[in-house]
Each structure stands twice: as C-alpha cells, then as structure tokens.
Design a protein around this motif. Structure first.
Motif, PDB file in Angstrom:
ATOM      1  N   GLY A  22       0.810  -1.210   0.000  1.00  0.00           N
ATOM      2  CA  GLY A  22       0.000   0.000   0.000  1.00  0.00           C
ATOM      3  C   GLY A  22       0.839   1.255   0.000  1.00  0.00           C
ATOM      4  N   GLU A  23       1.905   1.257   0.820  1.00  0.00           N
ATOM      5  CA  GLU A  23       2.805   2.407   0.862  1.00  0.00           C
ATOM      6  C   GLU A  23       3.571   2.566  -0.432  1.00  0.00           C
ATOM      7  N   PHE A  24       3.927   1.449  -1.037  1.00  0.00           N
ATOM      8  CA  PHE A  24       4.657   1.499  -2.302  1.00  0.00           C
ATOM      9  C   PHE A  24       3.814   2.155  -3.389  1.00  0.00           C
ATOM     10  N   TRP A  25       2.558   1.715  -3.507  1.00  0.00           N
ATOM     11  CA  TRP A  25       1.712   2.277  -4.560  1.00  0.00           C
ATOM     12  C   TRP A  25       1.291   3.705  -4.238  1.00  0.00           C
ATOM     13  N   PHE A  26       1.221   4.040  -2.940  1.00  0.00           N
ATOM     14  CA  PHE A  26       0.975   5.445  -2.599  1.00  0.00           C
ATOM     15  C   PHE A  26       2.123   6.320  -3.085  1.00  0.00           C
ATOM     16  N   ALA A  27       3.356   5.867  -2.875  1.00  0.00           N
ATOM     17  CA  ALA A  27       4.519   6.647  -3.315  1.00  0.00           C
ATOM     18  C   ALA A  27       4.495   6.830  -4.835  1.00  0.00           C
ATOM     19  N   CYS A  28       4.179   5.758  -5.568  1.00  0.00           N
ATOM     20  CA  CYS A  28       4.095   5.863  -7.025  1.00  0.00           C
ATOM     21  C   CYS A  28       2.994   6.838  -7.436  1.00  0.00           C
ATOM     22  N   LEU A  29       1.850   6.727  -6.757  1.00  0.00           N
ATOM     23  CA  LEU A  29       0.726   7.615  -7.054  1.00  0.00           C
ATOM     24  C   LEU A  29       1.091   9.067  -6.774  1.00  0.00           C
ATOM     25  N   PHE A  30       1.672   9.315  -5.603  1.00  0.00           N
ATOM     26  CA  PHE A  30       1.988  10.695  -5.218  1.00  0.00           C
ATOM     27  C   PHE A  30       2.970  11.331  -6.180  1.00  0.00           C
ATOM     28  N   TRP A  31       4.066  10.648  -6.494  1.00  0.00           N
ATOM     29  CA  TRP A  31       5.095  11.284  -7.314  1.00  0.00           C
ATOM     30  C   TRP A  31       4.681  11.408  -8.775  1.00  0.00           C
ATOM     31  N   SER A  32       3.822  10.532  -9.254  1.00  0.00           N
ATOM     32  CA  SER A  32       3.302  10.715 -10.617  1.00  0.00           C
ATOM     33  C   SER A  32       2.396  11.945 -10.667  1.00  0.00           C
ATOM     34  N   PHE A  33       1.585  12.149  -9.618  1.00  0.00           N
ATOM     35  CA  PHE A  33       0.737  13.344  -9.564  1.00  0.00           C
ATOM     36  C   PHE A  33       1.583  14.595  -9.370  1.00  0.00           C
ATOM     37  N   TRP A  34       2.587  14.528  -8.507  1.00  0.00           N
ATOM     38  CA  TRP A  34       3.486  15.672  -8.303  1.00  0.00           C
ATOM     39  C   TRP A  34       4.126  16.088  -9.625  1.00  0.00           C
ATOM     40  N   LEU A  35       4.593  15.116 -10.376  1.00  0.00           N
ATOM     41  CA  LEU A  35       5.230  15.411 -11.657  1.00  0.00           C
ATOM     42  C   LEU A  35       4.239  16.009 -12.645  1.00  0.00           C
TER      43      LEU A  35
ATOM     44  N   GLY B 286      -1.184   7.725 -13.311  1.00  0.00           N
ATOM     45  CA  GLY B 286      -1.618   7.915 -11.935  1.00  0.00           C
ATOM     46  C   GLY B 286      -2.854   7.091 -11.605  1.00  0.00           C
ATOM     47  N   PHE B 287      -3.758   6.949 -12.558  1.00  0.00           N
ATOM     48  CA  PHE B 287      -4.969   6.172 -12.319  1.00  0.00           C
ATOM     49  C   PHE B 287      -4.658   4.693 -12.120  1.00  0.00           C
ATOM     50  N   ILE B 288      -3.684   4.192 -12.866  1.00  0.00           N
ATOM     51  CA  ILE B 288      -3.244   2.806 -12.665  1.00  0.00           C
ATOM     52  C   ILE B 288      -2.706   2.626 -11.249  1.00  0.00           C
ATOM     53  N   PHE B 289      -1.859   3.569 -10.811  1.00  0.00           N
ATOM     54  CA  PHE B 289      -1.327   3.510  -9.448  1.00  0.00           C
ATOM     55  C   PHE B 289      -2.457   3.638  -8.422  1.00  0.00           C
ATOM     56  N   LEU B 290      -3.470   4.454  -8.746  1.00  0.00           N
ATOM     57  CA  LEU B 290      -4.602   4.635  -7.837  1.00  0.00           C
ATOM     58  C   LEU B 290      -5.351   3.323  -7.626  1.00  0.00           C
TER      59      LEU B 290
END
Length: 443
Positions: free
Chosen positions: A27-40, A59-63
C-alpha cells in the motif's frame, strides 16, 4: 557501469529499499508511485499535451493498485460528499444522451475522462499530512517559475523554449501556444501562494517576501505579457476569498481586498480595460448566441460541444469572432446551453456543493490554527487549494468552455487536493499505517 557513473551503490540501495517496500508494504509502495506521478503532472503541467495525456492515466493505474491494498483507509471511502460526483456524471450523461448529435458529444465529453475527470480521485489520495501539502505547493510554484521563465525567453527571442511557439497578436503564449496561458498561470499561482507560509516557518517576513518575489516574478511577467483579464480577475478574487476565510463574519471591506491586484493589472494593461475596448469585446455576441441556443433547447440542452452547430442551425453567426468559434466564452453559459436547466442544476450542485463543503470545514480549522499559533501551516495550505478551485469558478465567468481539458484538469487537481486535505485533516489520528519516511508532522 557503476564506476562510470559513480552513483551505482546509491542507486542499488534505493532500488533495494523500493523492492522491500513493494514486498512488505505494498500500500505504501503504490501510494509513493501515485503521489510522485501526480506531483510530476503538476510540476510539468504546461510542458505539452503528451504529459497531460500520459500522467493522469499512469496515476490512475497507481490509484487502482493503491485501492487494492488501502481501500479501507482511502479518502474516497471516507468522503461524506462523494455523492456530489454523481451529479457531475449525470450532467455529462445528459449532455451526451439528449444531444442533437450524441456521437459528437460523446467524443467531445469523453476526452475529459482520462485527462480531467479522474484527476480529483487521484489528487485526493495524495494528501496525508502537511509534508505532502508542502510538496504539492512546491510543485505548483516550480511550474509557475519555469513557465514564467519561458515567457521571459519568448519575449527576448520571439519563441518559447519548449515548443517553439511564437507570440499571438503581440501577447505571450508560453508553451501552451496561446495567450490563454494567462489563465493557466493565474490559476496555478493561487495554490502556489502557499509558499509564503512554508517559508515563514524558518525565515523572517522580509526574507520570505524576497524569496517569494524571486520565485513568482517570472509568472507575473508572463501573466502581464499574456494580458489575460479573466486571469487577473481570478487572482484578484483569490485575495477576497482569503479574506473571507480569515474574517469571523461578512464585512463589506472584504470587497476591497481584490482592488490592489486589479489596480496593478489596470496599470500594466489599461488599454484592455477602456470602455471602448470592453464594449467592442466579441464575448457579448457569443453570450447572446449561447442564450439563443439555450432557449431553443431549454430542458436538456443542445449537447456537449454543440455550440457551433446549434447556433448555425438557427441561422445565427457571431458579430466579431470567426464563424468556427466553438464555445461561448463563459463556463456557466456553456453548461446551460449544452445540458439545459436540468443538467445545469446538477453541474452547479457539484461545483458549488464542493465549494461550500470545503468552506464550512476549512474556515473553523483555519481559525483554530491561527488562534493556537500552530507552526504547521496545514490548514493555510489547504485553504489556498480551496481558493484555487474557487478562483477557477471566477475565471470561468469570462473563460473557456466546461470541457476545455487542460483548464478543467487544473481545477479538478486543486479540488482533489483540497478534498484529501480536508478529509485527512479532520482525523485526529490518521488511520493509515505509519511510514518510516513520514514520521514527522501530521496534519
């Protein structure tokens, strides 16, 4: 290879830690991917259509992967106002199903699914604590800074340094390719103003003001060069919204807050606000056409994206704009002609519903934050994302059509960040599992 680049051991260590997180805390791993893709996506928003196409989908895939492991703790599950999104989808459905050309309307509205309508759900999951909010404010400030420098470069060389676009009618276009970049930079600046509160945590007022000026002057240069009146209006309104959040009760003096921003724009672009220029504006004709189309299709509208076809079918034409004009240059009139009274009411319930929902929750928490002199600016940063969404609604008075994708995407991003910050900030004890990398302040 490691010896050549000299970063081999560091890179191996980082990859190993990410693999361990993926295995032990998915869960934390995919949150990090989601957050940084949105940040970018926020930091690179004006860079081109490609990034705005790809990043929301990624980002939607990570979501979805994040929901798989953390749905119980997700913002969407805990959001008490998620029914408001149903109003939005019903409005869009009306704009397609009751359209004079359903296929064309489906294609017109459907382009927003992967580039705008999924963004609030992505953004709302990207705010867990004040660290996330600070990072997102920095992303907005970075986008304003480099896009502003692009405007400076375009002034000097005649071309922007991203896409090679030239000025349009003597007005700067940046990498968006049109002077509507003035609307973008105004709306991106609003949440970026939260940088002031971040800097004030460790610096005095003079130093913070100097650094804010250093970061934001290129963006203001671009706004002035793009000569966007609706952008300047949104910025001016943002000061009024901030005063409204900070005051204990309504006072007419709140109306004075936007005057300095409007006065500065008048000083720099006075020729665009002269009575003759305003009277000669083509928007008045476009608004008249939109109203005529609405009267012809009052209940369920002419359909999304059918403005041009609808007024032509009535034998009408704009007075000053090209016959190919595709929208009435007013967000609310665009919603009205396209979806009729039924769809318009649903759309306004969605927009004003979240505006009121955020206001009622942010204002008392903001007052508490100031009264208790908390060093963590959680609710101040949240407030400026709320103001960013409110500023979009003001910008829409003279702005684009509802389905203008880049414009809608920015608004939905600000809305989503505000929703996530409010929902998670309302929890005294966060319900997600603590992450070792985020052991400091919680909102």
């Amino acid at each position: 290879m490691r010896k050549i680049f000299g970063a081999g051991p560091w890179l191996v260590s980082v990859l190993a830690s990410w693999r361990a997180m993926r295995r032990e805390q998915p869960g934390e791993f995919w949150f990090a991917c989601l957050f940084w893709s949105f940040w970018l996506s926020l930091a690179s928003f004006p860079i081109g259509y490609g990034m705005r196409e790809v990043m929301p989908v990624l980002g939607f895939i990570f979501l979805l992967l994040y929901y798989r492991h953390q749905w119980r703790n997700s913002v969407l599950r805990r959001l008490d106002a998620r029914w408001l999104f149903l109003c939005l989808w019903l409005m869009i459905g009306i704009g397609v199903c009751f359209s004079t050309d359903p296929v064309a309307s489906l294609l017109h509205a459907g382009t927003g699914v992967n580039k705008a309508f999924i963004l609030p759900f992505i953004a709302m999951e990207c705010v867990r604590d004040v660290r996330d909010l600070r990072r997102l404010v920095w992303a907005c400030a970075l986008a304003c800074f480099w896009q502003g420098l692009d405007g400076v470069w375009q002034t000097i060389t005649g071309r922007d340094f991203i896409m090679g676009y030239a000025c349009n009618a003597g007005r700067l276009t940046g990498s968006l390719g049109d002077y509507t970049v003035g609307n973008y930079i105004a709306l991106a600046l609003i949440p970026a103003f939260g940088l002031w509160f971040i800097l004030r945590r460790g610096l005095d007022a003079v130093s913070s003001a100097f650094l804010c000026l250093a970061v934001f002057w290129p963006a203001f240069f671009l706004l002035q060069g793009a000569a966007s009146r609706s952008g300047a209006l949104a910025l001016a309104a943002s000061l009024g919204f901030w005063a409204l959040l900070r005051r204990q009760r309504w006072q007419w003096s709140l109306l004075l807050w936007p005057l300095p921003a409007l006065g500065l724009f008048v000083l720099c672009q006075g020729q665009r606000l002269t009575p003759a220029y305003v009277i000669d504006d083509g928007r008045w004709s476009l608004w008249g056409l939109g109203w005529r189309v609405f009267l012809e299709h009052p209940w369920f509208g002419a359909g999304a994206g059918q403005y041009n076809a609808a007024f032509r079918a009535l034998g009408l034409a704009p007075v000053r704009d090209a016959i190919t004009i595709s929208h009435p240059h007013n967000l609310y009139l665009d919603m009205l002609y396209a979806h009729g009274l039924v769809g318009f009411c649903l759309g306004m319930i969605f927009l004003l519903g979240f505006l009121w929902w955020g206001y009622k929750r942010i204002r008392p928490r903001l007052a508490e934050e100031y009264a208790e002199k908390r060093p963590t600016p959680y609710w101040r940063l949240t407030a400026w994302f709320w103001i960013g969404f409110a500023g979009w609604l003001v910008n829409g008075i003279f702005g684009h059509d509802f389905y203008r994708i880049w414009w809608l995407a920015l608004a939905m991003s600000h809305l989503g960040v505000m929703i996530g910050a409010v929902v998670n900030g309302a929890d005294q004890k966060p319900v997600w599992p603590p992450c070792a990398a985020k052991g400091e302040e919680q909102g």
